[in-house]
Write a protein that holds these residues in place. Sequence first.
Motif, PDB file in Angstrom:
ATOM      1  N   PRO A   1      25.241 -28.864  10.022  1.00  0.00           N
ATOM      2  CA  PRO A   1      25.865 -28.226  11.179  1.00  0.00           C
ATOM      3  C   PRO A   1      26.034 -29.237  12.316  1.00  0.00           C
ATOM      4  N   GLU A   2      27.046 -29.027  13.116  1.00  0.00           N
ATOM      5  CA  GLU A   2      27.318 -29.915  14.232  1.00  0.00           C
ATOM      6  C   GLU A   2      26.945 -29.244  15.551  1.00  0.00           C
ATOM      7  N   THR A   3      26.770 -30.058  16.565  1.00  0.00           N
ATOM      8  CA  THR A   3      26.454 -29.537  17.895  1.00  0.00           C
ATOM      9  C   THR A   3      27.538 -28.555  18.347  1.00  0.00           C
ATOM     10  N   GLY A   4      27.104 -27.388  18.779  1.00  0.00           N
ATOM     11  CA  GLY A   4      28.043 -26.358  19.232  1.00  0.00           C
ATOM     12  C   GLY A   4      28.366 -25.317  18.184  1.00  0.00           C
ATOM     13  N   ASP A   5      28.001 -25.548  16.922  1.00  0.00           N
ATOM     14  CA  ASP A   5      28.248 -24.554  15.874  1.00  0.00           C
ATOM     15  C   ASP A   5      27.403 -23.303  16.126  1.00  0.00           C
ATOM     16  N   ALA A   6      27.995 -22.152  15.853  1.00  0.00           N
ATOM     17  CA  ALA A   6      27.293 -20.885  16.059  1.00  0.00           C
ATOM     18  C   ALA A   6      26.310 -20.622  14.917  1.00  0.00           C
ATOM     19  N   VAL A   7      25.121 -20.187  15.267  1.00  0.00           N
ATOM     20  CA  VAL A   7      24.120 -19.793  14.285  1.00  0.00           C
ATOM     21  C   VAL A   7      23.484 -18.486  14.727  1.00  0.00           C
ATOM     22  N   ARG A   8      22.874 -17.802  13.776  1.00  0.00           N
ATOM     23  CA  ARG A   8      22.084 -16.608  14.099  1.00  0.00           C
ATOM     24  C   ARG A   8      20.691 -16.790  13.530  1.00  0.00           C
ATOM     25  N   LEU A   9      19.699 -16.519  14.369  1.00  0.00           N
ATOM     26  CA  LEU A   9      18.304 -16.559  13.955  1.00  0.00           C
ATOM     27  C   LEU A   9      17.829 -15.136  13.721  1.00  0.00           C
ATOM     28  N   ILE A  10      17.279 -14.893  12.541  1.00  0.00           N
ATOM     29  CA  ILE A  10      16.840 -13.556  12.152  1.00  0.00           C
ATOM     30  C   ILE A  10      15.331 -13.558  12.004  1.00  0.00           C
ATOM     31  N   ALA A  11      14.695 -12.540  12.543  1.00  0.00           N
ATOM     32  CA  ALA A  11      13.237 -12.445  12.560  1.00  0.00           C
ATOM     33  C   ALA A  11      12.647 -12.520  11.156  1.00  0.00           C
ATOM     34  N   GLY A  12      11.423 -13.009  11.082  1.00  0.00           N
ATOM     35  CA  GLY A  12      10.722 -13.093   9.808  1.00  0.00           C
ATOM     36  C   GLY A  12       9.767 -11.932   9.626  1.00  0.00           C
ATOM     37  N   CYS A  13       9.472 -11.624   8.382  1.00  0.00           N
ATOM     38  CA  CYS A  13       8.562 -10.527   8.051  1.00  0.00           C
ATOM     39  C   CYS A  13       7.552 -11.006   7.012  1.00  0.00           C
ATOM     40  N   ASP A  14       6.260 -10.794   7.275  1.00  0.00           N
ATOM     41  CA  ASP A  14       5.227 -11.178   6.318  1.00  0.00           C
ATOM     42  C   ASP A  14       4.855 -10.040   5.375  1.00  0.00           C
ATOM     43  N   LYS A  15       5.604  -8.921   5.467  1.00  0.00           N
ATOM     44  CA  LYS A  15       5.478  -7.782   4.556  1.00  0.00           C
ATOM     45  C   LYS A  15       4.162  -7.016   4.693  1.00  0.00           C
ATOM     46  N   ARG A  16       3.455  -7.191   5.797  1.00  0.00           N
ATOM     47  CA  ARG A  16       2.238  -6.433   6.041  1.00  0.00           C
ATOM     48  C   ARG A  16       2.555  -5.145   6.801  1.00  0.00           C
ATOM     49  N   GLY A  17       1.740  -4.127   6.593  1.00  0.00           N
ATOM     50  CA  GLY A  17       1.931  -2.860   7.268  1.00  0.00           C
ATOM     51  C   GLY A  17       1.924  -2.958   8.777  1.00  0.00           C
ATOM     52  N   PRO A  18       0.940  -3.646   9.386  1.00  0.00           N
ATOM     53  CA  PRO A  18       0.943  -3.760  10.849  1.00  0.00           C
ATOM     54  C   PRO A  18       2.190  -4.447  11.394  1.00  0.00           C
ATOM     55  N   THR A  19       2.701  -5.447  10.670  1.00  0.00           N
ATOM     56  CA  THR A  19       3.928  -6.120  11.104  1.00  0.00           C
ATOM     57  C   THR A  19       5.104  -5.159  11.090  1.00  0.00           C
ATOM     58  N   CYS A  20       5.203  -4.379  10.032  1.00  0.00           N
ATOM     59  CA  CYS A  20       6.295  -3.402   9.911  1.00  0.00           C
ATOM     60  C   CYS A  20       6.229  -2.383  11.043  1.00  0.00           C
ATOM     61  N   ARG A  21       5.028  -1.968  11.398  1.00  0.00           N
ATOM     62  CA  ARG A  21       4.860  -0.941  12.425  1.00  0.00           C
ATOM     63  C   ARG A  21       5.043  -1.488  13.836  1.00  0.00           C
ATOM     64  N   LEU A  22       4.443  -2.639  14.124  1.00  0.00           N
ATOM     65  CA  LEU A  22       4.435  -3.149  15.489  1.00  0.00           C
ATOM     66  C   LEU A  22       5.645  -4.021  15.822  1.00  0.00           C
ATOM     67  N   LYS A  23       6.064  -4.849  14.877  1.00  0.00           N
ATOM     68  CA  LYS A  23       7.166  -5.779  15.149  1.00  0.00           C
ATOM     69  C   LYS A  23       8.526  -5.127  14.961  1.00  0.00           C
ATOM     70  N   PHE A  24       8.643  -4.284  13.918  1.00  0.00           N
ATOM     71  CA  PHE A  24       9.953  -3.715  13.586  1.00  0.00           C
ATOM     72  C   PHE A  24      10.051  -2.209  13.829  1.00  0.00           C
ATOM     73  N   ASP A  25       8.910  -1.552  14.150  1.00  0.00           N
ATOM     74  CA  ASP A  25       8.911  -0.098  14.354  1.00  0.00           C
ATOM     75  C   ASP A  25       9.588   0.617  13.181  1.00  0.00           C
ATOM     76  N   ASN A  26       9.171   0.227  11.966  1.00  0.00           N
ATOM     77  CA  ASN A  26       9.873   0.690  10.764  1.00  0.00           C
ATOM     78  C   ASN A  26       8.894   1.178   9.693  1.00  0.00           C
ATOM     79  N   TYR A  27       7.741   1.667  10.120  1.00  0.00           N
ATOM     80  CA  TYR A  27       6.694   1.991   9.152  1.00  0.00           C
ATOM     81  C   TYR A  27       7.075   3.131   8.218  1.00  0.00           C
ATOM     82  N   LEU A  28       7.981   3.990   8.632  1.00  0.00           N
ATOM     83  CA  LEU A  28       8.419   5.072   7.750  1.00  0.00           C
ATOM     84  C   LEU A  28       9.092   4.538   6.493  1.00  0.00           C
ATOM     85  N   ASN A  29       9.655   3.329   6.573  1.00  0.00           N
ATOM     86  CA  ASN A  29      10.324   2.735   5.420  1.00  0.00           C
ATOM     87  C   ASN A  29       9.478   1.659   4.740  1.00  0.00           C
TER      88      ASN A  29
END
Length: 275
Positions: A227-255
Amino acid sequence: MTSTTIARAWSVTRADGMVVGLTDHDQPLHFNGIDFRPDSGMSARAIVQGAGLSVDNSEAAGILSHDAISEPDLIAGRWDGAEVMLWELNWQQPSAGARLIFRGSLGEITRVGSQFKADLRGLSEPLGKAQGRVYHPRCSAQLGDAQCRIDLDDPRFGLNAKVEIAEEGRVFTWKALNTFDDRWFERGVLRVEGGTAKGLSGTIKNDRLDASGARRIELWLPLGAMPETGDAVRLIAGCDKRGPTCRLKFDNYLNFRGFPHLPSEEWLVAPRVER
């Protein structure tokens, strides 16, 4: 169709929708809405197709062409998993009596000098993958898939940025990018959305935020294109697949698709005390 008028025509469709038509005939052919070019040779060993669920076995070979199947695109992985269709047809009347003799995808691609070789995987290839759920305390879903249901374009879980400093296509640094906490993007994805590397992505190994607000992101592997300077990128959050991460970081514990209350291996092998 006689043996003297038989030609083979390939169509190779990348994941981004780009279609390349190739033929072993000495003139251009048009069939099925695709223009097949003779100047980008591609050949294949005899197609082996089993009657049951056996994997079709073949190999395609060809010469690198700048505007068709180019070396940079192969290195970048843009052709990985591309859909392949092969017809036998009458080059005098391509639409009359064409016969589809193979449909599948490109497997492992290797390069020898100016030539490339790619395994052809038949439609039965996915049947060899493991099926069913894994019973494990951590989640079995992939972040953003149909089971997880997280929207990866949601601004709560990622951000858009412009490349400032890129080293070897693997380490990226921003002087002021502190919208999210330290290590927020570890195990996540950096996706390139502009420039010559558009469409490429890499898994994030380290995400460090210093006191000045500068952010340094390191990928596990370099991107296939720089990639060159100025190119557009998107950074997407990481998930360690633990229950507390799903609940606290993503508010997605139902899934959540893990089994956090399964007893540990230590509990299973621990000696039992009789009462």
